[in-house]
Scaffold this active site. Sequence first.
Site, PDB file in Angstrom:
ATOM      1  N   LYS A 198      -5.207  21.530 -14.858  1.00  0.00           N
ATOM      2  CA  LYS A 198      -3.803  21.642 -15.259  1.00  0.00           C
ATOM      3  C   LYS A 198      -3.699  22.604 -16.439  1.00  0.00           C
ATOM      4  O   LYS A 198      -4.543  22.571 -17.350  1.00  0.00           O
ATOM      5  CB  LYS A 198      -3.306  20.240 -15.643  1.00  0.00           C
TER       6      LYS A 198
ATOM      7  N   SER B 212       4.223  15.197 -14.033  1.00  0.00           N
ATOM      8  CA  SER B 212       4.226  16.585 -14.433  1.00  0.00           C
ATOM      9  C   SER B 212       3.057  17.403 -13.863  1.00  0.00           C
ATOM     10  O   SER B 212       3.122  18.629 -13.858  1.00  0.00           O
ATOM     11  CB  SER B 212       4.179  16.686 -15.964  1.00  0.00           C
TER      12      SER B 212
ATOM     13  N   SER C 294       2.121  10.946 -14.787  1.00  0.00           N
ATOM     14  CA  SER C 294       2.032  12.360 -14.400  1.00  0.00           C
ATOM     15  C   SER C 294       0.831  12.721 -13.542  1.00  0.00           C
ATOM     16  O   SER C 294       0.757  13.848 -13.050  1.00  0.00           O
ATOM     17  CB  SER C 294       2.034  13.253 -15.645  1.00  0.00           C
TER      18      SER C 294
END
Lengths: 487, 96
Positions: free
Chosen positions: A81, A156, A180
């Site tokens: 990420k 997210s 997330s």
Amino acid sequence: MADDLTFSTIAQLADRLAARDISARELTQATIDHTSAVENKVKAFNSLNPEDALAQADASDARRAVGQALGPLDGVPISLKDVIAVKDQPLTAGSKMLENYVSPYDATVASKLKQDGAVLWGRTNLDEFAMGSSTENSAFATTRNPYDLERVPGGSSGGSAAALAAGQSIATLGSDTGGSIRQPAAFCNVVGLKPTYGLVSRFGLAAFASSLDQIGPFARTVEDAAIMLGAIAGHDPRDSTSYKTDIPGYRAALAEKKGPWKLGIPKEYFGDGLDPEVGAAIETAIAFYRDQGCEVREVSLPHTEHCLSVYYIIATAEASSNLARYDGVRYTHRSADAKDVLDVYYKSREEGFGPEVKRRVILGTYVLSSGYYDAYYLRAQKVRTLIRQDFLNAYESVDAILTPTSPTPAFKAGEKADPLSMYLSDIYTIGVNLAGLPGISVPAGFSSAGLPIGLQLIGQPYQEADLLAIAHAYDSAHDWSAQRPSL
Amino acid sequence: MPDTPELNIDRVAELARIALTPEEKAEFSAQLGEVLQHVEQLKKVDVSAVEPTAHAFAVENVWADDVAQEGLPVQEALRNAPAQRDNMILVPKVVE
């Protein structure tokens, strides 16, 4: 077929690499080629590093050629990420504020994966500073759900989930502050694990809410998630909240721990707002565990209704403090119009932050401000104690708690325009972060529209070996996680 | 908790050091008003005998041995600086 390679599991690829059936270069090249073919549809990545990835793959092949292969991750492409630092690679956090930032050092998880020989491949998209549930808040692109490009991948960590689901990587890392990792895993038919707070070092993770943030893996199977957790877990002197504990062999535990287990079903998680198809899939999973001889009983988490309120006070308060560092002075975007020092702050933050980040920083500043601190922040911390106690009480009679991961399957991009309705999509995942517990989302079927559904299992603190074994019992008996989207 | 949450957006934006347009102020005030309405429900909880939780698990202060360690080289530390000169970060004049 190249596609078969890029949709393989770590466990399968480790065997093939060890047998010299394929090389790390072939695997990495196939991953790069497949990404080129689908990325314009999925938009999972903020940046790619094909030449660097191939160089890492060649180094892996060279190690293997002299009998010095490093383990199951050696030569396997893994994507992080874009909020986790990898030396000499961009780290945007999905924000214009860090659009041109290049990391001068490795996060601890990145250096651990490098030590295990993984090929670090690309930077996956996210909601800006990990604030969101759909990846629509990225300043750069809206990632799409590979199972329906009109829909969101969740957030997210939407890029990490979508990249894995679309065969653009073999495993990925995300971060989970209120769901997330687990919610996008559920939306994209992959496994997502949020470890116990403190098990995985946060050093090198751009902070959102420090008492809630935790890095964890996305993987195709629970077995792969166990391999990934073994690689990244462990005490780190550079994270003062890192926990000192022995790291068991998580993968070996899958075979050793056979149950039967006692599973708790929290009645508060099966009320209004739960999509009937999601509810039915979870009931089927409950029936599976019963058939395996597990005792399933109702438990109560009476403060569940307050989780969202507590979360949005504590997370925004911590965010307003953490994001004060993005001041336009040292390593971020600086407004070209700034005439004096205050201008540097005001205008750089105005230009650098997107709407959701501004909203949360404003709310967090408000709840911490003089005259409101006791009413909001302190009260929220006290209710957090009660929420945590609810879980610990439940664990006196059960080994793990079973719930849906999200109340609905993936929603359409643009569908949740008002912030509160977006926040409600995290209703089943937030309590786990407030209580600091480990939670995993496992693929558990599809809706009639072909959208993935996730099963959440919540474990006891630092008992990931048990949690993974319970999840593996379900995952290995079903073939949901072997399904692929048609892109 | 106040009965009707009042968020003075100008004051809070100033504390947060974020310049907001008039449109943003109006939009955020309305949206955050809704969120504050939602969190009003916390008033219903009896917390009179409850200790606050800052971390889910007890966090102790961690001391490092007082031994010099190599840090980032200056060039690396300043790699992302928006403006620099002579190994220093440049900012607009602070003192007249």
